[in-house]
Scaffold this motif. Structure first.
Motif, PDB file in Angstrom:
ATOM      1  N   UNK A 193       0.835  -1.206   0.000  1.00 23.33           N
ATOM      2  CA  UNK A 193       0.000   0.000   0.000  1.00 23.33           C
ATOM      3  C   UNK A 193       0.872   1.259   0.000  1.00 23.33           C
ATOM      4  N   UNK A 194       2.014   1.195   0.688  1.00 27.21           N
ATOM      5  CA  UNK A 194       2.898   2.354   0.719  1.00 27.21           C
ATOM      6  C   UNK A 194       3.525   2.603  -0.648  1.00 27.21           C
ATOM      7  N   UNK A 195       3.828   1.525  -1.364  1.00 26.46           N
ATOM      8  CA  UNK A 195       4.349   1.688  -2.730  1.00 26.46           C
ATOM      9  C   UNK A 195       3.274   2.313  -3.615  1.00 26.46           C
ATOM     10  N   UNK A 196       2.035   1.875  -3.444  1.00 26.24           N
ATOM     11  CA  UNK A 196       0.926   2.442  -4.223  1.00 26.24           C
ATOM     12  C   UNK A 196       0.807   3.942  -3.931  1.00 26.24           C
ATOM     13  N   UNK A 197       1.005   4.274  -2.668  1.00 29.98           N
ATOM     14  CA  UNK A 197       0.948   5.667  -2.242  1.00 29.98           C
ATOM     15  C   UNK A 197       2.016   6.471  -2.992  1.00 29.98           C
ATOM     16  N   UNK A 198       3.235   5.912  -3.047  1.00 29.12           N
ATOM     17  CA  UNK A 198       4.324   6.569  -3.793  1.00 29.12           C
ATOM     18  C   UNK A 198       3.935   6.773  -5.249  1.00 29.12           C
ATOM     19  N   UNK A 199       3.238   5.784  -5.809  1.00 28.24           N
ATOM     20  CA  UNK A 199       2.925   5.847  -7.238  1.00 28.24           C
ATOM     21  C   UNK A 199       1.937   6.981  -7.542  1.00 28.24           C
ATOM     22  N   UNK A 200       1.173   7.395  -6.523  1.00 26.93           N
ATOM     23  CA  UNK A 200       0.181   8.447  -6.764  1.00 26.93           C
ATOM     24  C   UNK A 200       0.834   9.816  -6.954  1.00 26.93           C
ATOM     25  N   UNK A 201       2.066   9.966  -6.452  1.00 28.65           N
ATOM     26  CA  UNK A 201       2.699  11.285  -6.550  1.00 28.65           C
ATOM     27  C   UNK A 201       3.966  11.236  -7.399  1.00 28.65           C
ATOM     28  N   UNK A 202       4.149  10.136  -8.139  1.00 26.94           N
ATOM     29  CA  UNK A 202       5.392   9.986  -8.885  1.00 26.94           C
ATOM     30  C   UNK A 202       5.460  10.988 -10.054  1.00 26.94           C
ATOM     31  N   UNK A 203       6.662  11.406 -10.411  1.00 27.22           N
ATOM     32  CA  UNK A 203       6.814  12.264 -11.581  1.00 27.22           C
ATOM     33  C   UNK A 203       7.041  11.387 -12.809  1.00 27.22           C
ATOM     34  N   UNK A 204       6.197  11.567 -13.810  1.00 25.81           N
ATOM     35  CA  UNK A 204       6.350  10.747 -15.021  1.00 25.81           C
ATOM     36  C   UNK A 204       7.470  11.253 -15.925  1.00 25.81           C
TER      37      UNK A 204
END
Ligand code: HEC
Ligand code: HEC
Ligand code: HEC
Ligand code: HEC
Ligand code: HEC
Length: 386
Positions: A193-204
């Motif tokens: 879930x924490x990785x998913x959280x990171x993915x929500x704010x990642x820079x593409x």
């Protein structure tokens, strides 16, 4: 002498001793009968299921070989969970008052969520009890000395003599024989879930992005039909992040004759992407190498397409450390999880395939684990993307 005793028993006290003995005897029989009746009515599948019907344990059991098999011998709940011997049986029944407590006063398994949350604890109770008794209940029906070991499946033929020699007990190897194993990856679920959280704010616009889940890749930005699927833990290179979707380049190797698949390394069946027919002609092909060991031709390739902006992170290491944890949590219940370098990358496919049925891993978790193990295998040594 006997006659004398007889007369005294009838005359010595106001309520003759003999009457007392007879009354006591009858009372004892009634009490004893009642007690045993109570033991009997509480010792069958119907009684157990009256409380355990709502949990998956009953449904899972019904699909197991202990419910239905070629021999037609059924093992019911008490056969495995309640001792047959009188003493241990009474003790088990007294322990069952804990179940009454958790049924009526502090419900612990009355909803599927609560059951799942408690499942590992309960399974551990059972494992512990079985280990303590040397799997006594299993041995009521099974015994090594009545087994025709040389007629058993290959793996059993290998493991049973070893078990006898080392004195290991049935439950050491036979967990999850009547029900599914508890999901031991609960702790890793949180980490995911924490990785998913990171993915929500990642820079593409990052240099590299790594996928967390199986995802579609499209030929054109606004296609609705996918051209292929990118597998979890594949690192892609963003080319253009300005649109609705992100344009990415997936690189790797393809084997002559299996052009639809992009593998992570040459000569290793480590999956990055599976492409459809329409996408194959769009693959950019580089140099081809003939592997000395196998004589196969492998070509360096890349494919550029569009992916939805979700489930990607820029910190691949975070994903790998999660994978390591997932591995430990899922694969060290019954034996120590072997070091990833214990097998060759291509061997891990078969080993994992035979073991995942023991686990509650989802398809994507299996794929992730496979990649993690393959990239850290004996012949890849954590090279590749790791
Ligand atoms: C009155 C309801 C009820 C009945 C009847 C019942 N159980 Fe349970 N059982 C429970 C509850 C509630 C728990 C969870 C206890 C806890 O949370 O510690 C439980 C837990 C268990 C466990 C988990 C291991 C443990 O000891 O903690 C096993 C195994 C089990 N029951 C088997 C059985 C079998 C076999 C029968 C029939 C002989 C049976 N149960 C009858 C309510 C019941
Ligand atoms: C009431 C008798 C009974 C009890 C108790 C029992 N079993 Fe079984 N077991 C059977 C029967 C019957 C079969 C099916 C035999 C056949 O295939 O025809 C079986 C099959 C198996 C198999 C083979 C499974 C497969 O996939 O083919 C294993 C392993 C096993 N039992 C282990 C255990 C263990 C471990 C325990 C204790 C926790 C246990 N059994 C308790 C009767 C029992
Ligand atoms: C060291 C590990 C180990 C121990 C201990 C062990 N087993 Fe097994 N057993 C296996 C393996 C491995 C298989 C094969 C499973 C398979 O092929 O899926 C097996 C298979 C079986 C089978 C099915 C045999 C067949 O081929 O039809 C039965 C029944 C069984 N075990 C019962 C038991 C019982 C009962 C005990 C305890 C007395 C026990 N095992 C202890 C590893 C073990
Ligand atoms: C062949 C033996 C066997 C039979 C039959 C069996 N169980 Fe189990 N049960 C086990 C073992 C072994 C465990 C420990 C967890 C595991 O390895 O799956 C267990 C665990 C449980 C648990 C703890 C929660 C969990 O999922 O681990 C409950 C509750 C339970 N059993 C209830 C039942 C009920 C109710 C029945 C009858 C419908 C039943 N069992 C039939 C062997 C059996
Ligand atoms: C429910 C118990 C259980 C769980 C969970 C389990 N294993 Fe096993 N494992 C066994 C048993 C029993 C054997 C020995 C017999 C066999 O090979 O099936 C074994 C054998 C192995 C072997 C040696 C087999 C070989 O081919 O040399 C490896 C490697 C292995 N397991 C890896 C794993 C991995 C990876 C996981 C997690 C995905 C895992 N195990 C989860 C019970 C388990």
């Amino acid at each position: 002498m006997i006659k004398k005793l007889w007369q005294r028993m009838w005359t010595a006290s106001p309520l003759p001793l003999a009457v007392l003995i007879i009354i006591g005897g009858i009372g004892g029989i009634i009490f004893w009968g009642g007690f045993n009746t109570a033991m009997e009515v509480t010792n069958n599948l119907e009684f157990c299921v009256s409380c355990h019907e709502m949990q998956p344990v009953y449904e899972e059991y019904k699909t197991s070989v202990h419910y239905q098999n070629n021999s037609g011998v059924r093992a019911e709940c008490p056969d495995c969970h309640v001792p047959r011997e009188w003493g241990p049986k009474v003790i088990r029944k007294i322990q069952a008052t804990n179940e009454l407590y958790h049924k009526f006063i502090d419900p612990s398994i009355d909803t599927p969520e609560k059951f799942e949350a408690n499942r590992l604890r309960l399974a551990k109770n059972v494992w512990h009890a079985m280990k303590e008794t040397d799997s006594r209940e299993c041995r009521n029906c099974h015994a090594f000395d009545t087994m025709k070991i040389d007629g058993q499946r290959e793996k059993a033929q290998k493991m049973h003599p070893k078990a006898i020699k080392e004195g290991s007990t049935c439950i050491d190897c036979h967990k999850g024989i009547a029900h599914k194993l508890p999901d031991l990856s609960a702790a890793s679920k949180q980490a995911f879930e924490m990785l998913k959280e990171q993915s929500r704010t990642v820079s593409y616009n990052a240099d590299h992005l790594t996928t967390l889940a199986t995802a579609n890749i499209y030929l054109n930005e606004d296609d609705s039909k996918a051209a292929g699927r990118v597998l979890p833990a594949t690192t892609v290179e963003p080319v253009d992040a300005s649109g609705e979707r992100v344009k990415v380049k997936v690189s790797g190797w393809s084997q002559k004759g299996a052009e639809k698949i992009i593998y992570a390394m040459k000569g290793q069946r480590i999956f990055n992407t599976a492409l459809g027919k329409t996408a194959v002609p769009m693959v950019k092909r580089g140099e081809t190498i003939t592997l000395e060991s196998t004589g196969q031709d492998w070509t360096e390739v890349s494919f550029t397409g569009f992916m939805d902006k979700k489930d990607m992170i820029s910190d691949a290491d975070a994903l790998w450390s999660y994978s390591g944890e997932l591995y430990e949590n899922s694969c060290s219940v019954c034996h120590n999880a072997p070091s990833p370098s214990h097998f060759l990358a291509n061997q891990w496919i078969g080993v994992l395939k035979s073991m995942v049925r023991y686990t509650a891993l989802s398809k994507d978790e299996q794929r992730l684990l496979q990649k993690y193990l393959q990239l850290n295998a004996q012949d890849t040594g954590g090279k590749g993307q790791h």
